[in-house]
Design a protein around this motif. Structure first.
Motif, PDB file in Angstrom:
ATOM      1  N   LYS A 320       0.853  -1.180   0.000  1.00  0.00           N
ATOM      2  CA  LYS A 320       0.000   0.000   0.000  1.00  0.00           C
ATOM      3  C   LYS A 320       0.896   1.239   0.000  1.00  0.00           C
ATOM      4  CE  LYS A 320      -3.837  -2.375   0.352  1.00  0.00           C
ATOM      5  NZ  LYS A 320      -4.791  -2.460  -0.766  1.00  0.00           N
ATOM      6  N   VAL A 321       0.947   1.895  -1.131  1.00  0.00           N
ATOM      7  CA  VAL A 321       1.748   3.112  -1.226  1.00  0.00           C
ATOM      8  C   VAL A 321       0.913   4.204  -1.870  1.00  0.00           C
ATOM      9  CG1 VAL A 321       3.968   1.934  -1.386  1.00  0.00           C
ATOM     10  CG2 VAL A 321       2.669   2.370  -3.454  1.00  0.00           C
ATOM     11  N   SER A 322       1.198   5.409  -1.512  1.00  0.00           N
ATOM     12  CA  SER A 322       0.507   6.549  -2.127  1.00  0.00           C
ATOM     13  C   SER A 322       1.577   7.548  -2.531  1.00  0.00           C
ATOM     14  CB  SER A 322      -0.474   7.191  -1.132  1.00  0.00           C
ATOM     15  OG  SER A 322       0.208   7.579   0.032  1.00  0.00           O
ATOM     16  N   GLY A 323       1.670   7.767  -3.813  1.00  0.00           N
ATOM     17  CA  GLY A 323       2.675   8.689  -4.322  1.00  0.00           C
ATOM     18  C   GLY A 323       2.059  10.004  -4.738  1.00  0.00           C
ATOM     19  N   ASN A 324       2.916  10.955  -4.905  1.00  0.00           N
ATOM     20  CA  ASN A 324       2.476  12.283  -5.314  1.00  0.00           C
ATOM     21  C   ASN A 324       2.682  12.408  -6.822  1.00  0.00           C
ATOM     22  OD1 ASN A 324       1.714  14.942  -5.397  1.00  0.00           O
ATOM     23  ND2 ASN A 324       3.710  15.714  -4.739  1.00  0.00           N
ATOM     24  N   ILE A 325       1.595  12.404  -7.568  1.00  0.00           N
ATOM     25  CA  ILE A 325       1.675  12.549  -9.031  1.00  0.00           C
ATOM     26  C   ILE A 325       2.003  14.007  -9.349  1.00  0.00           C
ATOM     27  CG2 ILE A 325       0.444  12.355 -11.212  1.00  0.00           C
ATOM     28  CD1 ILE A 325       0.870   9.678 -10.003  1.00  0.00           C
ATOM     29  N   VAL A 326       3.188  14.204  -9.919  1.00  0.00           N
ATOM     30  CA  VAL A 326       3.618  15.564 -10.280  1.00  0.00           C
ATOM     31  C   VAL A 326       3.036  15.914 -11.641  1.00  0.00           C
ATOM     32  CG1 VAL A 326       5.601  17.060 -10.685  1.00  0.00           C
ATOM     33  CG2 VAL A 326       5.739  15.239  -8.959  1.00  0.00           C
ATOM     34  N   HIS A 327       2.468  17.080 -11.742  1.00  0.00           N
ATOM     35  CA  HIS A 327       1.889  17.538 -13.006  1.00  0.00           C
ATOM     36  C   HIS A 327       2.822  18.556 -13.657  1.00  0.00           C
ATOM     37  CE1 HIS A 327      -1.974  15.462 -12.615  1.00  0.00           C
ATOM     38  NE2 HIS A 327      -1.846  15.679 -11.308  1.00  0.00           N
ATOM     39  N   PRO A 328       2.721  18.757 -14.973  1.00  0.00           N
ATOM     40  CA  PRO A 328       1.693  18.223 -15.875  1.00  0.00           C
ATOM     41  C   PRO A 328       1.954  16.772 -16.276  1.00  0.00           C
ATOM     42  CG  PRO A 328       3.237  19.560 -17.118  1.00  0.00           C
ATOM     43  CD  PRO A 328       3.634  19.698 -15.676  1.00  0.00           C
ATOM     44  N   GLN A 329       0.873  16.096 -16.655  1.00  0.00           N
ATOM     45  CA  GLN A 329       0.938  14.739 -17.161  1.00  0.00           C
ATOM     46  C   GLN A 329       0.281  14.694 -18.540  1.00  0.00           C
ATOM     47  OE1 GLN A 329       2.399  11.954 -16.099  1.00  0.00           O
ATOM     48  NE2 GLN A 329       3.284  13.005 -14.303  1.00  0.00           N
ATOM     49  N   LEU A 330       0.550  13.606 -19.260  1.00  0.00           N
ATOM     50  CA  LEU A 330      -0.070  13.440 -20.578  1.00  0.00           C
ATOM     51  C   LEU A 330      -1.586  13.353 -20.424  1.00  0.00           C
ATOM     52  CD1 LEU A 330       2.452  10.833 -22.005  1.00  0.00           C
ATOM     53  CD2 LEU A 330       2.236  13.210 -22.702  1.00  0.00           C
ATOM     54  N   PRO A 331      -2.328  13.860 -21.404  1.00  0.00           N
ATOM     55  CA  PRO A 331      -3.792  13.973 -21.269  1.00  0.00           C
ATOM     56  C   PRO A 331      -4.481  12.655 -20.946  1.00  0.00           C
ATOM     57  CG  PRO A 331      -3.015  15.144 -23.223  1.00  0.00           C
ATOM     58  CD  PRO A 331      -1.845  14.391 -22.684  1.00  0.00           C
ATOM     59  N   HIS A 332      -4.000  11.532 -21.504  1.00  0.00           N
ATOM     60  CA  HIS A 332      -4.704  10.266 -21.322  1.00  0.00           C
ATOM     61  C   HIS A 332      -4.187   9.476 -20.124  1.00  0.00           C
ATOM     62  CE1 HIS A 332      -1.452  10.070 -24.252  1.00  0.00           C
ATOM     63  NE2 HIS A 332      -1.177   8.859 -23.810  1.00  0.00           N
ATOM     64  N   PHE A 333      -3.331  10.091 -19.281  1.00  0.00           N
ATOM     65  CA  PHE A 333      -2.862   9.379 -18.084  1.00  0.00           C
ATOM     66  C   PHE A 333      -3.824   9.625 -16.925  1.00  0.00           C
ATOM     67  CE2 PHE A 333      -0.645   9.494 -13.989  1.00  0.00           C
ATOM     68  CZ  PHE A 333      -0.183   8.189 -13.935  1.00  0.00           C
ATOM     69  N   ASN A 334      -4.210   8.541 -16.265  1.00  0.00           N
ATOM     70  CA  ASN A 334      -5.086   8.652 -15.091  1.00  0.00           C
ATOM     71  C   ASN A 334      -4.709   7.529 -14.132  1.00  0.00           C
ATOM     72  OD1 ASN A 334      -7.104   8.725 -13.161  1.00  0.00           O
ATOM     73  ND2 ASN A 334      -8.697   9.287 -14.635  1.00  0.00           N
ATOM     74  N   PHE A 335      -4.016   7.880 -13.059  1.00  0.00           N
ATOM     75  CA  PHE A 335      -3.541   6.866 -12.124  1.00  0.00           C
ATOM     76  C   PHE A 335      -4.697   6.135 -11.455  1.00  0.00           C
ATOM     77  CE2 PHE A 335      -2.073   5.534  -7.858  1.00  0.00           C
ATOM     78  CZ  PHE A 335      -1.093   4.632  -8.259  1.00  0.00           C
ATOM     79  N   GLU A 336      -5.785   6.816 -11.229  1.00  0.00           N
ATOM     80  CA  GLU A 336      -6.919   6.188 -10.551  1.00  0.00           C
ATOM     81  C   GLU A 336      -7.491   5.037 -11.375  1.00  0.00           C
ATOM     82  OE1 GLU A 336      -7.634   6.927  -7.506  1.00  0.00           O
ATOM     83  OE2 GLU A 336      -6.079   8.454  -7.524  1.00  0.00           O
ATOM     84  N   ARG A 337      -7.304   5.104 -12.695  1.00  0.00           N
ATOM     85  CA  ARG A 337      -7.829   4.044 -13.565  1.00  0.00           C
ATOM     86  C   ARG A 337      -6.832   2.911 -13.769  1.00  0.00           C
ATOM     87  NH1 ARG A 337     -10.645   7.554 -18.456  1.00  0.00           N
ATOM     88  NH2 ARG A 337     -12.153   8.687 -17.166  1.00  0.00           N
TER      89      ARG A 337
END
Length: 886
Positions: A320-337
């Motif tokens: 169980k890890v939770s990372g900090n997604i640094v933005h900007p990201q590519l439009p079609h990237f979605n970590f939740e999915r």
């Protein structure tokens, strides 16, 4: 079939009387039957037709088991080993042991039910005892040449095959536990590897790996109760300091098989492995493999690494890890999915071994296999990248040391980094910052080059990286480095650079330019940054080198988006300042110019920057270039190259005139069509040497379209000068219609790094070559030869008319007259429509045509008199200016 039926009846008789026989007689009858069985098998090509085969297998296996136990009973180990050898290799009258072994060997390869009968005979445990003795007590008797005898090899093959067939079944594994030799053999491989029988190492490994894959709950409990893994690890720790690395790998891989294969059933052996420093043992062994040669132990090393990779997914609880997604990201990237497939990393201890090996070793094979393992783990589940990078940060840490690794490892590493973006669609900002720092420090130029190629590939994926690498300072860094290199190039102009301009450094300059080009494509903001840095004068310097040119032109083309005048000034200036022999530089500049001229907004800048005069000066510079035979500078240049340059020059002029009344008026008003005709006429393929004689009659007449077909699409020999003339007239024909800039006759050339400049490499042989058209002019009649067409540029008609008297060559009078008449008739077809006649009459160019061909008009016997007169008859219905009438 008859033989098998007979054998079947004999065995039924044996079954019927066996219960009433004493054991010795029962055994004798069975042994008498087996040679007949083997003979029938051999004569029927291995096909067994025997209804009581299961019972036979049971009887034979029991007898073999009995004989093995009899030979082992009460004997010390070495005596027992020798007794087994004698039993299984008996010859002549006393070959019962070998007869039984061969029979079981054949029966074990029939079907599963037969195999179960063999397993139920007690043979699995008996053969395990045999294997233990064969492995741990080497036999000193060998043949005279020191090699294992053929009989030994055959015996070994049969024994091993029987064991493999039995032990791949769970029942076989359960049965062998009764012998209490499995754990002894495993421990022996971990402690006696240097003392065991060399010829039995590989077979023992095969058998134990087969047992490992068929483990059961009972076998795991048995091994755990015997502390098998614990003792094996302790022994391997001792061997790891003394044995060669390849031998330790081979022994350790067997033990690790039992740990890995048992996990889906029970975690007991893995827990025992972990609690007894198993991972430290693997790290120690693997680090000893540095410098291992490919033929020494790669298979076992790779096997350990593969199993260790599998162990990374062996764990009871999900991480169980939770990372900090640094933005900007590519439009079609979605970590939740990002969904887990179940093959996620649960065992960080196992992965830490892989990570530590990469950090501590510089061995190419080891490091390469670690990177491949990481790629495999990512492929199992996308989540694994984030689980690892947010805990152990392997890629982040590897970036700090990658420049110390061998070059192939560097390439593999940056491909892995690249895959984060290309395959996972994730932008790893922290990793990219470290990669950028590597580029800035440039400690190892090859590493810098590989890193930059990685970022270049990312940049081409999405425009987002244009912003990311600008804001991170990478664009500014590259511009500063290129400025420095441009100054060096400028100072060393005309001299051969050693070191800097050779090999990796030159490739690095090329990739930096490609990177800047990629960052400016589609990004006006980045182009403005480049201009504000004052880089335009420095970027121009890279045009001279062919390996830099494509990227440099791409950068300058982006500059045109914000300032057409500056782009045109640079390109036209470079064209005019190029030397006579720099044909490929001119070609590349012209092709760039054509791309920009596709935008109507660029036409005005082209005109104001003396573009028309600049292009016409290229034609002037090629005076005599198409002469046959060539002379002077042109002897070393292929005529194909000259024609290509003529084509792109005329294409550029046509593109600048296209749908642009201002440019068209400028070109005509300044007499540039006349200048074009003069320059084309001086190329060397047209006649320029005064009067020539006209024959009285023509033997044959062909149309212009037929000349095209004959010159390029048939086997008819044509003089080089005439082919060149027809090509140029074909270019002008398309220019008349305003379509020349849309044509594509020449194949693209893409020079690679290290390719020498070709300006001086095309010899006299190339002079026989001609452009390879994508649509050859003679395959079908060109549109201009189909009759009714619209004249867009009447001045080009004037150029064709001016070249008519020059379509001549001494020694080819008949052919010269024929092509002249064909071209004149073709010009006549161009003014067939009323619209075309209106264009011609309204152009004010008729007097120019009359002046250029006045001899033909005045002399009725001149071959051009009739076709040209017909041209003016067609134009007579239009309003003709007074000076033309005069």
């Amino acid at each position: 079939t008859l033989q098998w039926e007979t054998l079947g009846r004999q065995f039924v008789e044996y079954e019927q009387v066996a219960p009433f026989l004493i054991p010795e007689e029962q055994q004798r009858r069975l042994l008498d039957f087996l040679p007949l069985f083997l003979k029938a098998w051999e004569q029927s090509a291995g096909v067994i037709i025997f209804p009581n085969i299961q019972l036979l297998a049971s009887e034979v296996s029991k007898l073999l088991t009995k004989e093995i136990k009899r030979n082992l009973n009460g004997k010390p180990a070495e005596e027992a080993r020798l007794a087994l050898e004698q039993l299984l290799q008996q010859k002549g009258e006393a070959e019962n042991g070998r007869l039984l072994l061969k029979s079981v060997y054949l029966l074990s390869q029939t079907d599963l039910r037969t195999m179960w009968n063999i397993i139920g005979s007690g043979l699995p445990a008996a053969l395990m005892q045999c294997l233990y003795l064969f492995f741990t007590f080497p036999l000193k008797k060998t043949s005279d040449d020191g090699e294992t005898s053929e009989d030994d090899t055959q015996t070994q093959e049969m024994l091993v095959k029987i064991m493999l067939n039995m032990y791949r079944e769970e029942q076989g594994v359960e049965e062998l536990l009764a012998a209490d030799k499995l754990q002894s053999l495993i421990i022996a491989t971990a402690s006696l590897w240097d003392q065991c029988s060399h010829s039995w190492k590989v077979p023992t490994g095969r058998v134990l790996r087969t047992i490992s894959k068929a483990q059961t709950k009972s076998s795991i409990v048995y091994l755990q109760a015997m502390d098998c893994i614990k003792i094996a690890i302790q022994n391997l720790f001792k061997l790891a300091d003394t044995l060669p690395a390849s031998d330790v790998c081979e022994a350790a891989s067997i033990v690790l098989c039992f740990v890995k294969d048992s996990y889906p059933i029970s975690s007991a052996l893995l827990t025992e492995f972990e609690n007894n420093d198993g991972y430290q043992l693997l790290l120690k062994i693997l680090l000893r493999c540095e410098g291992l040669q490919q033929n020494e132990g790669y298979p076992y090393l790779d096997e350990i690494l593969d199993m260790l990779t599998c162990l990374t997914t062996c764990g009871k609880t999900e991480l169980k890890v939770s990372g900090n997604i640094v933005h900007p990201q590519l439009p079609h990237f979605n970590f939740e999915r990002t969904r887990s497939s179940g093959m996620t990393v649960k065992n960080l201890q196992a992965f830490q071994v892989l990570q530590s090996i990469f950090q501590k070793s510089n061995d190419q094979h080891l490091c390469g296999r670690i990177l491949a393992a990481i790629g495999t783990i990512w492929a199992w589940d996308t989540v694994n990248f984030f689980l690892l990078e947010w805990t152990l940060q392997p890629i982040n840490q590897f970036t700090d040391m990658i420049h110390f690794k061998p070059h192939p490892v560097q390439v593999q590493f940056f491909r892995l980094v690249e895959s984060i973006v290309l395959d996972l669609s994730y932008v790893p900002h922290e990793i990219l910052k470290k990669v950028q720092y590597l580029i800035k420090e440039n400690i190892v130029p090859f590493c810098t080059l590989t890193a930059l190629r990685c970022l270049l590939s990312m940049t081409k994926k999405d425009l987002l990286f244009s912003d990311i690498f600008r804001d991170s300072g990478l664009l500014g860094l590259l511009l500063a480095l290129l400025r420095k290199q441009a100054k060096i190039l400028r100072k060393s102009a005309g001299t051969h650079l050693l070191g800097l301009e050779e090999g990796t450094e030159k490739e690095l300059n090329a990739v930096m330019l490609k990177m800047v080009a990629a960052l400016t494509v589609g990004s006006v903001r980045n182009t403005v940054v480049l201009k504000d840095y004052g880089m335009v004068p420095y970027i121009k310097i890279f045009l001279d080198d062919e390996c830099y040119r494509s990227a440099t032109l791409s950068i300058l083309e982006q500059l045109s988006v914000i300032n057409y005048e500056e782009y045109m000034s640079i390109i036209i200036g470079a064209l005019c300042s190029s030397t006579q022999g720099e044909l490929h530089l001119k070609r590349d500049l012209l092709k760039s110019l054509l791309r920009i001229l596709e935008s109507p907004k660029s036409h005005s800048a082209f005109r104001t920057c003396s573009g028309f005069n600049g292009l016409l000066s290229l034609l002037s510079d090629m005076e005599g270039a198409l002469q046959d035979p060539p002379s002077g500078l042109w002897t070393a240049v292929g005529q194909n190259c000259i024609l290509e340059l003529v084509f792109y020059t005329l294409q550029g002029i046509t593109a600048a005139l296209h749908m642009d009344p201002v440019n068209s008026n400028f070109f005509q008003r300044n007499g540039l069509f006349e200048k074009m005709a003069e320059d084309l006429g001086s190329l060397g393929c047209f006649w320029t040497q005064g009067e020539w004689q006209i024959p009285l009659s023509l033997e044959k007449t062909r149309t212009f379209a037929e000349f095209l077909d004959a010159a390029f699409c048939s086997s008819e020999p044509f003089p080089i000068w005439l082919k060149n003339c027809i090509w140029i007239l074909n270019f002008l024909d398309h220019m008349v219609k305003g379509t020349l800039h849309l044509e594509s006759y020449f194949k693209e050339r893409k020079p690679g790094m290290g390719e020498a400049s070709r300006d001086d490499q095309e010899g006299h042989q190339a002079q026989e070559e001609h452009p390879v058209a994508f649509k050859r002019p003679g395959n079908k009649l060109p549109a201009s030869a189909l009759g009714d067409c619209t004249i867009v540029h009447p001045g080009a008609v004037c150029v064709m008319v001016r070249l008519l008297p020059k379509l001549y060559k001494e020694g080819h009078s008949q052919l010269s007259q024929e092509i002249q008449c064909a071209v004149a008739d073709h010009i006549q077809s161009l003014v067939k429509s009323e619209k075309s006649r209106q264009v011609m009459c309204g152009s004010g160019l008729l007097s120019t045509i009359i002046t250029s061909c006045q001899d033909a008009f005045r002399n009725e016997s001149h071959p051009l008199h009739l076709p040209l007169t017909r041209v003016f008859e067609k134009l007579a219905s239009q309003a003709i200016e007074p000076d033309v009438l005069r």
